[in-house]
Design a protein around this motif. Sequence first.
Motif, PDB file in Angstrom:
ATOM      1  N   GLU A   8       0.815  -1.221   0.000  1.00  0.00           N
ATOM      2  CA  GLU A   8       0.000   0.000   0.000  1.00  0.00           C
ATOM      3  C   GLU A   8       0.847   1.269   0.000  1.00  0.00           C
ATOM      4  O   GLU A   8       0.526   2.261   0.637  1.00  0.00           O
ATOM      5  CB  GLU A   8      -0.935   0.009   1.204  1.00  0.00           C
ATOM      6  CG  GLU A   8      -1.919  -1.151   1.216  1.00  0.00           C
ATOM      7  CD  GLU A   8      -2.868  -1.103   2.395  1.00  0.00           C
ATOM      8  OE1 GLU A   8      -2.766  -0.134   3.174  1.00  0.00           O
ATOM      9  OE2 GLU A   8      -3.688  -2.008   2.531  1.00  0.00           O
ATOM     10  N   VAL A   9       1.960   1.246  -0.722  1.00  0.00           N
ATOM     11  CA  VAL A   9       2.813   2.424  -0.827  1.00  0.00           C
ATOM     12  C   VAL A   9       2.377   3.262  -2.018  1.00  0.00           C
ATOM     13  O   VAL A   9       2.193   2.749  -3.121  1.00  0.00           O
ATOM     14  CB  VAL A   9       4.297   2.029  -0.978  1.00  0.00           C
ATOM     15  CG1 VAL A   9       5.143   3.243  -1.322  1.00  0.00           C
ATOM     16  CG2 VAL A   9       4.794   1.414   0.322  1.00  0.00           C
ATOM     17  N   ILE A  10       2.182   4.551  -1.807  1.00  0.00           N
ATOM     18  CA  ILE A  10       1.847   5.473  -2.885  1.00  0.00           C
ATOM     19  C   ILE A  10       2.848   6.620  -2.845  1.00  0.00           C
ATOM     20  O   ILE A  10       3.470   6.893  -1.818  1.00  0.00           O
ATOM     21  CB  ILE A  10       0.416   6.014  -2.760  1.00  0.00           C
ATOM     22  CG1 ILE A  10       0.241   6.754  -1.420  1.00  0.00           C
ATOM     23  CG2 ILE A  10      -0.599   4.891  -2.892  1.00  0.00           C
ATOM     24  CD1 ILE A  10      -1.093   7.449  -1.295  1.00  0.00           C
ATOM     25  N   TYR A  11       2.997   7.302  -3.988  1.00  0.00           N
ATOM     26  CA  TYR A  11       3.914   8.435  -4.041  1.00  0.00           C
ATOM     27  C   TYR A  11       3.223   9.669  -3.455  1.00  0.00           C
ATOM     28  O   TYR A  11       2.136  10.053  -3.889  1.00  0.00           O
ATOM     29  CB  TYR A  11       4.343   8.689  -5.480  1.00  0.00           C
ATOM     30  CG  TYR A  11       5.137   7.543  -6.077  1.00  0.00           C
ATOM     31  CD1 TYR A  11       6.260   7.050  -5.428  1.00  0.00           C
ATOM     32  CD2 TYR A  11       4.756   6.950  -7.270  1.00  0.00           C
ATOM     33  CE1 TYR A  11       7.000   6.006  -5.959  1.00  0.00           C
ATOM     34  CE2 TYR A  11       5.476   5.894  -7.817  1.00  0.00           C
ATOM     35  CZ  TYR A  11       6.602   5.430  -7.146  1.00  0.00           C
ATOM     36  OH  TYR A  11       7.325   4.383  -7.667  1.00  0.00           O
ATOM     37  N   THR A  12       3.863  10.276  -2.482  1.00  0.00           N
ATOM     38  CA  THR A  12       3.294  11.444  -1.814  1.00  0.00           C
ATOM     39  C   THR A  12       4.058  12.726  -2.117  1.00  0.00           C
ATOM     40  O   THR A  12       3.594  13.810  -1.780  1.00  0.00           O
ATOM     41  CB  THR A  12       3.291  11.227  -0.292  1.00  0.00           C
ATOM     42  OG1 THR A  12       4.635  10.979   0.143  1.00  0.00           O
ATOM     43  CG2 THR A  12       2.424  10.037   0.080  1.00  0.00           C
ATOM     44  N   GLY A  13       5.242  12.616  -2.716  1.00  0.00           N
ATOM     45  CA  GLY A  13       6.023  13.800  -3.044  1.00  0.00           C
ATOM     46  C   GLY A  13       6.854  13.574  -4.292  1.00  0.00           C
ATOM     47  O   GLY A  13       7.169  12.430  -4.642  1.00  0.00           O
ATOM     48  N   PHE A  14       7.205  14.681  -4.962  1.00  0.00           N
ATOM     49  CA  PHE A  14       7.907  14.596  -6.244  1.00  0.00           C
ATOM     50  C   PHE A  14       8.967  15.690  -6.297  1.00  0.00           C
ATOM     51  O   PHE A  14       8.743  16.813  -5.836  1.00  0.00           O
ATOM     52  CB  PHE A  14       6.931  14.760  -7.409  1.00  0.00           C
ATOM     53  CG  PHE A  14       5.783  13.795  -7.376  1.00  0.00           C
ATOM     54  CD1 PHE A  14       5.833  12.612  -8.097  1.00  0.00           C
ATOM     55  CD2 PHE A  14       4.647  14.065  -6.615  1.00  0.00           C
ATOM     56  CE1 PHE A  14       4.781  11.709  -8.064  1.00  0.00           C
ATOM     57  CE2 PHE A  14       3.587  13.166  -6.575  1.00  0.00           C
ATOM     58  CZ  PHE A  14       3.656  11.984  -7.294  1.00  0.00           C
ATOM     59  N   GLY A  15      10.119  15.339  -6.877  1.00  0.00           N
ATOM     60  CA  GLY A  15      11.191  16.312  -6.977  1.00  0.00           C
ATOM     61  C   GLY A  15      11.936  16.207  -8.293  1.00  0.00           C
ATOM     62  O   GLY A  15      12.078  15.123  -8.857  1.00  0.00           O
TER      63      GLY A  15
END
Length: 415
Positions: A140-147
Motif C-alpha cells: 500500500e505504498v503510494i507516491y506522496t512527493g515529487f522532486g
Amino acid sequence: MPKFAYIYCHLKLKISLNTYLKLLFINICIEKYPVKFEDHHARDQPFTLLFRRSNAYSCDYHCSKTFYHLFSEESKVLHGKSSSPPSYLEFLPKYVVIKASFDDLLLVENYCYYYICNPLTKNWLELPEPPQLSKNLYPEVIYTGFGLVCKSSSISNKQLGCSTNADYNYKVVLISGLALFEEPFREIDAPRVFKFIATIFSSNTGRWRECEISYSRKISFVPREHTDVVVSNGIMYWLEGRLEFKGIVAFDPFNEIGSKRCCFVDFPAQFCRGWRASEDRVCLGVVCGQLRLSQLFKARKSCFLLRIWELNHNNNGTVSWVLHHEARLLVDSSEMTGEMVLLALHPINGAIVFTLLGDHVCQYNILEQKLESFFQHKDGHILYLMKIAKNKKFISAFTLVHPPWPTPILPLLSS
C-alpha cells in the motif's frame, strides 16, 4: 548516442529561441533589465508562478488542473501570446498534472507516465515508465512527493543560468509515504528511525532505481498524505508531520553516502507550535536560491502575524535559522473575509508572499504593508473542500525562474 541527435536538438532549440535572444540582446544594449550571467537570480529575472489544486484527496486529473498562472512583467514579454492559461501546456501530447519544478523546467505526469518540459521553448521529453514498487516489501505504498533536481556537469559552470545550460544532468525523485521503523530492544530515549522509499531516475543512466532512505529523530509523528517539495542548492526539502508540522526533511539525491544523504532539520526557536504549525499556516519556499520558512497565523481579529526565516549553512557544517521578516498584516474584513492561507514565497523579492484569503489569491508586500488581490477563485469544488476541511490548504504552487539562456532538454543517452 549518435551526435546528429544532439545537433538536431540544438538546432531546434536555436530556432525556437530566436525571439528570446533578440530580447536578451536588446536588454543588454539598453541596460533596462540588467542581465548578470554570473548571477542566476538577477533582480529583474523573469519568473512564473503556477497554481494548481492539490490532488491528494482525488484521483480525478481534472481536479488537479492548473487554475492560475502569474507572470512577472519580464516573463510576459518572454512568453508573448503563450502566456494565456489555456495554451500554456497544450504543446504536450497528453493532459498532464504538474508535479515539480526546477529553474525553468517542469516535471509533469499523466497516469504514471512522467515528462520533463520547458514551457518557454515547448521542448519536452518522456521518461521511461517507473518500476512498480513490490507489494510484498512495500504494501500500500503510494507516491506522496515529487522532486526534480538539476546539477551542472561542468566544474566551471557551478549553477544553471550560466553559459548555455547545456552541460547538466538531473534526477527525478518519487517519494513514498514515510514509515516509522521500530528497532527491537530500542532504548526509550534513543532516536527513532524513519524510512521512506525514493524511486529515482538519473539522466546519466537513463534508468530508475529504488532506494530505501532512513534518518533518525527523537520525536514521533504521523506522516503526511501529500508533500510539496522545494529545491535549494541541489537539496530537496519538505515539511513533515500531518496535523502539526514537526520539522523539515532534507534529502540530497546526488549524494550516495547514507549518513549525509538525508537528515532532519529542526524549526527555529521562535517557530510557534500546536495549531499555529498546521498545513495552512506554514510554507517552504526558495528566494534567490536560498531556502526560506514562513509562518502565518491569526493573532487577533483581522490581524495576522507573519514570520520568515532563511536557512543558513555555517562553516562548521551545521545549519541555523536567520529571521528576515516579522510583520503584522491588518486585513480589511469588509473587502475579504475568511482565514488567510500561505501559498508561496516570491522567488526573487523576499519581502513578498502569496496567500489565499477566502476565495482571493493575494500578494502581500511586507515593506509597503500592502495586501492586494489579483485573482478571485470561483471554483465551487475547491471552495467546498476548503470549507469542510476548515480551510486546509488544497493548493500547490510551482515556481519557474527563467535563466538568461533557457535550459535545453536533450535526448536520453540510452535511447
